[in-house]
Design an enzyme around this catalytic site. Structure first.
Site, mmCIF file in Angstrom:
data_model
loop_
_atom_site.group_PDB
_atom_site.id
_atom_site.type_symbol
_atom_site.label_atom_id
_atom_site.label_comp_id
_atom_site.label_asym_id
_atom_site.label_seq_id
_atom_site.Cartn_x
_atom_site.Cartn_y
_atom_site.Cartn_z
ATOM 1 N N SER A 136 0.860 -1.158 -0.328
ATOM 2 C CA SER A 136 -0.252 -0.127 -0.035
ATOM 3 C C SER A 136 0.797 0.782 0.088
ATOM 4 O O SER A 136 0.384 2.590 -0.325
ATOM 5 C CB SER A 136 -0.506 0.366 1.228
ATOM 6 N N HIS B 83 -1.296 5.076 8.911
ATOM 7 C CA HIS B 83 -1.565 4.297 7.488
ATOM 8 C C HIS B 83 -0.567 4.312 6.168
ATOM 9 O O HIS B 83 -0.876 6.009 5.888
ATOM 10 C CB HIS B 83 -2.733 3.268 7.598
ATOM 11 N N ASP C 79 -8.864 -4.708 3.265
ATOM 12 C CA ASP C 79 -7.136 -4.661 3.290
ATOM 13 C C ASP C 79 -7.204 -5.918 4.298
ATOM 14 O O ASP C 79 -7.318 -6.728 4.153
ATOM 15 C CB ASP C 79 -6.744 -3.883 2.590
ATOM 16 N N HIS D 82 -3.736 -2.289 -5.724
ATOM 17 C CA HIS D 82 -3.366 -3.995 -5.022
ATOM 18 C C HIS D 82 -4.413 -4.886 -4.848
ATOM 19 O O HIS D 82 -5.286 -5.144 -4.847
ATOM 20 C CB HIS D 82 -2.294 -4.002 -3.800
#
Length: 447
Positions: free
Chosen positions: A128, A191, A343, A385
């Site tokens: 990420s 994050h 995720d 992704h």
């Protein structure tokens, strides 16, 4: 380049060709103007011909907007693979007591779709951090690095500080153009994905001063600033007007705690608000608020299915409030919205949670569509992704997407429609190294 006229002609030609193909065996119904009163079902070939005609007509009639967007809203489904989309639309329909296969997520109705190659400069499989740098700045970089070029290796603090190695994000460009910037995420604000909006770091894990202190034992971090500090002391982080995210109390720079306790101290202005729960967020008056900080959890938000709905706002509600405040901006705005727990659910191999978070993202996207106009607002939905979740077997139409596929493996044991190629270890291993008999497992907990 293709001009508008030739593009229109191309679409019409394509529509005619497609119409010919799908109606070749139907008496050339494209040329028929007679009303067909019969109600066809999926068992009738005419049902599919009619469906095809309607889709082609819809595409031909669509008028592409050629102006410059005043506002941009970018939605990011972290780890939202194509298989996730398929399974999520089925899950959505089944939650509404339908079979699910022919459902749509809100953004699957958008007029354009594209594909992207999600690799890092130094890795086949992207994370990420390198992807956030790619889609927010247009520059591919190395695994686990944020906001810097690939000339900077992982943990290279000195290299990350060089101005020529730092990338500019859409937030930088927006602020330079006089636009406001907003950030909404279900993960902690430091994050990787949200950090891509405002940070430059040679390691995505340097989220706090404590993290940098640990890294000092391995590499020179003398001149580096952690991601949290960059958020509240450096542009574009300090210039973000709406930040609705999670703090990460147990792993965050002390300045964030000061930020949280002093109610928007960084703004130092009137018309600012700080909220910690759903009720406070919903009660924020957009007409009296130019700056908003919302921190609801100590780390990531709780999964929608596990949260207290009376205390934790949904992604849809957070998105709505952000747009209400940013819509007042005369020069427009850029809003980044992340559904980050898709995720997280996949990493835990908990498909139910991942699919539900995808549906929550879909709701947030629809909220944005309902609140804006295509005349001045560009809405983009993407992923950073994929994940290893797969769909297999030949389950019958309407089969519970979170249940057994109805087929048996070569070992004569059943398997689920959804499965993962990696993830947490099996907590109940068979002494003979054989698969579990999933027909005897409580699938409500399995996923």
């Amino acid at each position: 380049m293709v001009n508008a006229g030739s593009l229109g002609a191309t679409w019409i030609a394509f529509a005619c060709c497609l119409c010919f193909v799908i109606t070749y065996d139907s008496g050339n119904v494209c040329c028929s103007h007679a009303a067909d009163a019969k109600e066809y079902t999926e068992q009738d070939k005419q049902y599919w011909i009619k469906n095809g005609k309607e889709k082609v007509t819809e595409k031909v009639k669509y008028v592409n907007k050629r102006g410059v967007a005043k506002n941009i809203i970018m939605f990011l489904g972290d780890g939202m693979s194509l298989t996730t989309l398929t399974a999520s639309r089925i899950y959505k329909g089944q939650m509404e007591k339908r079979s699910g296969e022919n459902e749509y997520l809100s953004f699957e109705k958008f007029p354009f779709v594209g594909m992207s190659k999600t690799y890092c400069v130094d890795k086949q499989v992207a994370d990420s951090a390198c992807t956030a740098t790619a889609y927010l700045s247009g520059v591919k970089t190395n695994y686990e690095t944020i906001g810097i070029s690939a000339s900077v290796k992982l943990n290279d603090c000195p290299g990350s500080m060089a101005p020529e190695n730092r990338t500019d994000s859409i937030a930088d460009w927006s602020i330079a153009a006089g636009k406001a910037v907003g950030l909404v995420t279900t993960t902690r604000v430091t994050h990787a994905s949200p950090a891509g909006v405002f940070a430059h770091s040679a390691n995505r894990n340097w989220e706090s001063d404590a993290d940098l202190a640990k890294a000092a034992n391995l590499t020179d971090v003398t001149h580096c600033e952690d991601i949290a500090k960059q958020l509240i002391t450096r542009s574009p982080g300090i210039d973000i007007k709406v930040s609705i995210c999670q703090c990460g109390y147990s792993n965050i720079d002390a300045l964030i705690l000061i930020f949280q306790k002093t109610s928007c101290i960084r703004f130092g202005k009137d018309k600012s608000a700080y909220v910690e729960n759903k009720e406070q967020l919903l009660n924020v008056d957009p007409s009296k608020t130019d700056y908003l900080l919302g921190l609801f959890e100590s780390m990531h938000m709780k999964y929608h299915l596990k949260a207290d709905a009376s205390k934790q706002p949904t992604l849809e509600e957070m998105t709505k409030k952000a747009i209400e405040i940013l819509q007042k901006e005369e020069n427009g705005f850029f809003l980044f919205v992340e559904g980050g727990l898709i995720d997280a659910g996949h990493h835990q191999t908990t498909a139910r949670l991942a699919l539900d978070e995808t549906v929550e993202l879909s709701k947030a996207v629809q909220q944005a569509v309902d609140m804006t106009s295509e005349d001045d607002t560009l809405i983009v939905v993407t992923s950073d992704h994929s994940h290893t979740m797969t769909m297999a077997g030949y389950p019958v139409r309407g089969n519970d997407i979170l249940d057994l596929s109805g087929s048996l493996g070569s070992d004569k044991l059943p398997y689920t429609t959804l499965s993962y190629a990696n993830g947490p270890e099996n907590l109940q291993p068979d002494v003979n190294c054989a698969r579990q008999d999933l027909s005897k497992v409580d699938k409500s907990n399995f996923f």
